[in-house]
Design an enzyme around this catalytic site. Structure first.
Site, short mmCIF file in Angstrom:
data_model
loop_
_atom_site.label_atom_id
_atom_site.label_comp_id
_atom_site.label_asym_id
_atom_site.label_seq_id
_atom_site.Cartn_x
_atom_site.Cartn_y
_atom_site.Cartn_z
N HIS A 19 10.73 -3.68 2.58
CA HIS A 19 11.14 -2.29 2.44
C HIS A 19 11.66 -1.74 3.76
O HIS A 19 11.24 -2.19 4.82
CB HIS A 19 10.04 -1.38 1.85
CG HIS A 19 8.79 -1.18 2.67
ND1 HIS A 19 8.02 -2.20 3.17
CD2 HIS A 19 8.16 -0.04 3.06
CE1 HIS A 19 6.97 -1.70 3.80
NE2 HIS A 19 7.04 -0.38 3.77
N HIS B 278 -0.39 5.07 9.55
CA HIS B 278 1.00 5.56 9.55
C HIS B 278 1.07 6.90 10.25
O HIS B 278 1.34 7.93 9.62
CB HIS B 278 1.53 5.67 8.12
CG HIS B 278 1.40 4.41 7.32
ND1 HIS B 278 0.22 3.98 6.79
CD2 HIS B 278 2.33 3.48 6.98
CE1 HIS B 278 0.42 2.83 6.15
NE2 HIS B 278 1.68 2.52 6.25
N HIS C 42 0.82 -1.22 0.00
CA HIS C 42 0.00 0.00 0.00
C HIS C 42 0.86 1.28 0.00
O HIS C 42 0.62 2.20 0.76
CB HIS C 42 -1.00 -0.02 1.18
CG HIS C 42 -0.37 -0.11 2.54
ND1 HIS C 42 -0.98 -0.71 3.61
CD2 HIS C 42 0.82 0.36 3.01
CE1 HIS C 42 -0.21 -0.62 4.67
NE2 HIS C 42 0.89 0.03 4.33
N GLU D 50 5.29 -4.93 8.23
CA GLU D 50 3.87 -4.79 7.86
C GLU D 50 3.26 -6.11 7.38
O GLU D 50 2.04 -6.31 7.49
CB GLU D 50 3.70 -3.74 6.76
CG GLU D 50 3.93 -2.32 7.24
CD GLU D 50 3.67 -1.29 6.15
OE1 GLU D 50 3.48 -0.12 6.50
OE2 GLU D 50 3.67 -1.64 4.95
FE LIG Z 1 2.56 0.92 5.25
#
Ligand SMILES: [Fe+2]
Lengths: 134, 279
Positions: free
Chosen positions: B193, B59, B12, B240
């Site tokens: 990431h 976030h 996302h 995540e």
């Molecule tokens: Fe995220």
């Protein structure tokens, strides 16, 4: 037996070039991160951009924390308890993307960082553990 | 009776939202990323789910350092797009499904999952980017949404096993909802990431592809994977992916993959996408 919280947390210090957002960092960075949250309205972004120092002085941040913001030194901000998703409000206010801002923490030029990502990113090889050097 | 008919996993990334909002999806950089979602867009038009239980993480948008729920469920009528520092994304409001959401909240609490109940919040890219990837740019979203927000920012996030068990509890709750609803559950975030520090930019295609494989072939391995393994192998924000296990836990023992897509990079991130059907 299940790992204790002490063993769990100790492992996080063994990852090269990474600050895991532990309770210790969260507590240290509380006001720095809350300041970042304030940049989620256009009015506050304008006020901050007009006079960053005055805006920062309205927050109960340490001088060191304020300096990391003024310098846009994101590695230093992480050391002062900042979290990247909070700090993102600063670079978004500056009109920078995650790609542009994140690259500044790596010591690479924006072009080199972007080229590395297009070539498949940074390999985890040698960057998994300080102690194991793998 | 309501039933969970399928599941979707997807990254996302905020830049994906920006690419859609700014009409860049046909550009050479973005095209291969978006092409991998075309199959799913068509499939969704046939499947016509009524509701999506959308597992994502906030976030630092709705939740600051003031309040950090580990698992929270949105029970509101409607959610607006959050201003994450560059103005809210120009997307339609997300319409909630309060009847089902409250039913899940109540059922899960009695089932010993003490979800935090949210009646008002804005939703950030974590929720709206998957909506845009699956539905494009409609005037109104074609599904109602029950947001499940998971803390993966302040350590410790929930364990993989706990996420899995919450998925199971959500599935039980959905099955006991009397209305006849076609429900999907989506797990979002990841894949590898790292957005911070000198190690930023980390991507681990081997890890990601093994993760995509094992959602079908060996979910037990993923269920037991400790946080440190995500951090070392998939980067600090790769954690995540633990949220995908809520989705997977809701599907039961066996699943069939219908569609799979993997692309590097989407900005700083390895983009992974999977469509699963319970068997
Ligand atoms: Fe995220």
């Amino acid at each position: 037996m299940k790992q204790t919280i002490h063993e769990y947390l100790a492992e996080f210090e063994d990852i090269p070039g990474t600050r895991v957002y532990t309770a210790q960092r969260g507590r240290k960075g509380y006001w720095l991160n809350q300041f970042c949250m304030s940049l989620m309205t256009p009015e506050n972004r304008e006020r901050f951009k007009a006079d960053e120092r005055t805006y920062l002085d309205e927050w109960a941040m340490t001088e060191a924390q304020k300096q990391t913001v003024l310098d846009r030194d994101y590695n230093a901000a992480l050391d002062e308890g900042g979290n990247i998703y909070f700090l993102a409000k600063i670079f978004s206010t500056d009109g920078l993307s995650f790609l542009q801002a994140v690259g500044t923490m790596t010591g690479m030029t924006p072009e080199d960082y972007q080229a590395m990502m297009i070539a498949g990113g940074r390999s985890p090889e040698g960057l998994r553990s300080i102690k194991d050097g793998n | 009776m309501a039933r969970i008919t399928a599941a979707i996993a997807s990254s996302h990334v905020p830049a994906i939202g920006a690419a859609i909002d700014n009409g860049k999806t046909e550009e050479a950089y973005w095209k291969p990323l978006f092409e991998g979602y075309e199959w799913t867009k068509q499939w969704l038009k046939e499947e016509k789910p009524d509701v999506v239980i959308l597992v994502y993480n906030d976030h630092a948008s709705a939740f600051s350092m003031d309040m950090i729920p580990t698992f929270a469920i949105g029970c509101a009528e409607e959610y607006q797009s959050a201003d994450e520092g560059w103005g809210p994304r120009p997307v339609p409001p997300v319409v909630g499904e309060p009847d089902l959401a409250w039913h899940i909240a109540q059922s899960c609490i009695l089932d010993e999952f003490d979800l935090t109940i949210i009646n008002k919040m804005d939703v950030d890219h974590g929720l709206t980017v998957p909506m845009s990837l699956m539905f494009g740019q409609p005037d109104a979203w074609p599904v109602k949404v029950v947001p499940i927000a998971v803390n993966v920012v302040q350590y410790p996030p929930p364990t993989g096993n706990r996420c899995w068990m919450l998925g199971e509890a959500i599935a039980r709750a959905v099955e006991s909802f009397p209305e006849d609803l076609n429900v999907q559950i989506w797990g979002t975030g990841g894949m590898s990431h790292q957005l911070q520090g000198p190690r930023a930019g980390l991507i681990n295609q081997d890890f990601d592809n093994a993760y995509l494989d094992d959602l079908t072939e060996n979910p037990q391995r993923l269920r037991e994977m400790p946080h440190i393994e995500y951090l070392r192998e998939a980067g600090s924000e790769g954690i995540e992916m633990v949220m995908w296990l809520i989705m997977r836990g809701a599907l039961g023992d066996n699943v069939k993959p219908l569609h799979r897509h993997y692309h590097v990079p989407g900005s700083n991130t390895a983009v992974g996408h999977l469509v699963l059907k319970p068997e």
